[in-house]
Design a protein around this motif. Structure first.
Motif, short mmCIF file in Angstrom:
data_model
loop_
_atom_site.label_atom_id
_atom_site.label_comp_id
_atom_site.label_asym_id
_atom_site.label_seq_id
_atom_site.Cartn_x
_atom_site.Cartn_y
_atom_site.Cartn_z
N MET A 68 -3.69 -1.42 1.42
CA MET A 68 -2.48 -0.89 2.01
C MET A 68 -1.24 -1.62 1.50
SD MET A 68 -1.39 -0.78 6.03
CE MET A 68 -1.16 -2.57 6.13
N VAL A 69 -1.30 -2.94 1.44
CA VAL A 69 -0.16 -3.73 0.97
C VAL A 69 0.16 -3.40 -0.47
CG1 VAL A 69 0.61 -6.08 0.44
CG2 VAL A 69 -0.46 -5.59 2.64
N THR A 70 -0.87 -3.18 -1.28
CA THR A 70 -0.64 -2.78 -2.68
C THR A 70 0.12 -1.47 -2.75
OG1 THR A 70 -2.66 -3.93 -3.38
CG2 THR A 70 -1.76 -2.27 -4.87
N ALA A 71 -0.26 -0.51 -1.89
CA ALA A 71 0.46 0.77 -1.85
C ALA A 71 1.91 0.57 -1.41
CB ALA A 71 -0.26 1.74 -0.91
N LEU A 72 2.13 -0.28 -0.43
CA LEU A 72 3.48 -0.56 0.06
C LEU A 72 4.31 -1.22 -1.03
CD1 LEU A 72 2.51 -1.85 3.60
CD2 LEU A 72 3.85 0.21 3.13
N GLU A 73 3.69 -2.11 -1.79
CA GLU A 73 4.41 -2.79 -2.88
C GLU A 73 4.77 -1.81 -4.00
OE1 GLU A 73 2.52 -7.28 -2.31
OE2 GLU A 73 1.63 -5.88 -3.76
N ARG A 74 4.04 -0.71 -4.10
CA ARG A 74 4.40 0.33 -5.07
C ARG A 74 5.56 1.19 -4.57
NH1 ARG A 74 -1.41 1.09 -5.65
NH2 ARG A 74 -1.29 2.83 -4.17
N GLY A 75 5.96 0.95 -3.32
CA GLY A 75 7.06 1.72 -2.75
C GLY A 75 6.63 2.91 -1.92
N GLU A 76 5.33 3.04 -1.68
CA GLU A 76 4.83 4.17 -0.91
C GLU A 76 4.97 3.92 0.59
OE1 GLU A 76 0.82 4.89 -2.15
OE2 GLU A 76 1.35 5.17 -4.25
N LEU A 79 3.15 -8.25 6.85
CA LEU A 79 3.45 -6.83 7.06
C LEU A 79 4.85 -6.58 7.61
CD1 LEU A 79 0.06 -5.63 8.61
CD2 LEU A 79 0.71 -5.77 6.20
N GLN A 80 5.48 -7.62 8.19
CA GLN A 80 6.76 -7.42 8.87
C GLN A 80 7.85 -6.86 7.96
OE1 GLN A 80 7.17 -7.94 12.35
NE2 GLN A 80 8.93 -6.65 11.82
N PRO A 81 8.00 -7.35 6.72
CA PRO A 81 9.06 -6.77 5.86
C PRO A 81 8.88 -5.27 5.62
CG PRO A 81 8.29 -8.86 4.97
CD PRO A 81 7.34 -8.49 6.07
N PHE A 82 7.64 -4.81 5.53
CA PHE A 82 7.40 -3.39 5.30
C PHE A 82 7.70 -2.57 6.55
CE2 PHE A 82 4.37 -5.64 2.45
CZ PHE A 82 4.96 -5.28 1.25
N ILE A 83 7.44 -3.16 7.72
CA ILE A 83 7.79 -2.49 8.97
C ILE A 83 9.31 -2.40 9.10
CG2 ILE A 83 7.71 -2.67 11.49
CD1 ILE A 83 4.95 -3.92 11.21
N ASP A 84 9.98 -3.50 8.77
CA ASP A 84 11.45 -3.53 8.87
C ASP A 84 12.10 -2.53 7.93
OD1 ASP A 84 11.17 -5.54 10.73
OD2 ASP A 84 11.57 -7.18 9.31
N SER A 85 11.48 -2.32 6.76
CA SER A 85 12.06 -1.39 5.78
C SER A 85 11.74 0.06 6.10
CB SER A 85 11.54 -1.72 4.37
OG SER A 85 10.15 -1.42 4.27
N GLY A 86 10.83 0.28 7.05
CA GLY A 86 10.45 1.64 7.43
C GLY A 86 9.33 2.23 6.60
N ARG A 87 8.79 1.46 5.64
CA ARG A 87 7.72 2.01 4.81
C ARG A 87 6.37 1.96 5.50
NH1 ARG A 87 10.16 -0.77 0.41
NH2 ARG A 87 8.36 -2.15 0.08
N LEU A 88 6.20 1.05 6.46
CA LEU A 88 4.94 0.95 7.19
C LEU A 88 5.13 1.35 8.64
CD1 LEU A 88 1.98 0.15 7.61
CD2 LEU A 88 2.74 -2.24 7.87
#
Length: 272
Positions: free
Chosen positions: A56-64, A89-98
């Motif tokens: 999942m983190v790999t997908a988030l790092e791709r911008g998904e 995971l917090q930065p991805f939650i904050d950015s709205g991607r997760l």
């Protein structure tokens, strides 16, 4: 309202996407494939959730965008454990991607859950959906047969939308006769099995791919370890015996195993 998968097809690229590990990609025959469902099974604590979070983190790092539906534990617990393993995971939650949502099985009906998943895909643009775990999801169903029908329709919908779906199914027992509450392996496009094995007086973790409909996968067993750096996969191990009995034992040389078990390699062993 009932989800009718046939009404929601789109065109998408079915090229491989990486799990974040070259070894895991090789095990799968190239990586994860959009429009398919991957089922991870194994006993408690073997690393199913951590392996899924790595993908999942790999997908988030791709911008998904990713939607993670958490049935088995509290979201803060998952976030704390993932951060300790180098996957914050917090930065991805904050950015709205997760979109990380802890769900009480009694909170939503099966139809409401399907509608929530659909909203994540169509409104939020989620390219990966994670359901952790199917054991708890089963508790919201009136019967096992209802779960199979509901999951079949949901996976068909996600497949037609080109979404990477990851499902986690816990199994009863630790070694030997390990069983699941329900057999959903035939619904998944890829089935990944995680198990414990014994070697040189230590309990270790192994991963193998049982089937995949999209590629020629490795038919070997790889050792993996969870430590401060996340998930570490080793090279294929060939010196196993008793795999089909449910109690795989390693009879090869110790130098072919992952090093570092004694200095933190067992960290994260309580992972689902």
């Amino acid at each position: 309202p009932r989800l009718v998968a046939a009404e929601h097809g789109v065109t998408y690229d079915m090229g491989f996407v990486s799990t974040g590990s070259g070894e895991f990609d090789a095990l799968l025959g190239g990586g994860l494939v959009p429009g398919t469902a991957t089922l991870l099974t194994g006993p408690a604590g073997v690393g199913k959730t951590t392996a899924t979070v790595r993908c999942m983190v790999t997908a988030l790092e791709r911008g998904e965008h990713v939607a993670y539906f958490l049935f088995d534990e509290r979201a803060p617990t998952l976030m704390m454990r993932s951060k300790a393993l180098g996957m914050d995971l917090q930065p991805f939650i904050d950015s709205g991607r997760l979109n990380l949502r802890a769900i009480d099985p009694a909170e939503l009906s099966p139809g409401e859950f399907a509608a929530t998943v659909r909203a994540s895909v169509e409104d939020d643009g989620a390219r990966m959906i994670v359901i952790d775990s199917l054991n708890a999801y089963l508790q919201s169903m009136p019967s096992e047969q209802f779960l199979i029908l509901q999951m079949h329709e949901l996976l068909t919908y996600l497949g037609q939308r080109g979404v990477v779906t990851m499902l986690i199914l816990g199994m009863h027992g630790i070694m030997g006769d390990v069983r699941a509450d329900v057999d959903l392996s035939y619904l998944a496009d890829t089935a990944v099995q995680l198990r414990y094995f014994e070697a040189f007086g230590a309990v270790r973790q192994a991963i193998s791919v049982i089937k995949t409909r999209t590629a020629r996968h490795e038919r070997t067993i790889r050792e993996f370890r969870i430590d401060d750096g996340g998930v570490v996969f080793g090279p294929p191990l060939t010196d196993f015996q008793g795999v089909l009995t449910g109690v795989p034992t390693f009879s090869g040389e110790g130098k072919s195993l992952l090093a570092g078990l004694a200095d933190g390699g067992d960290r994260g062993a309580s992972d689902a």
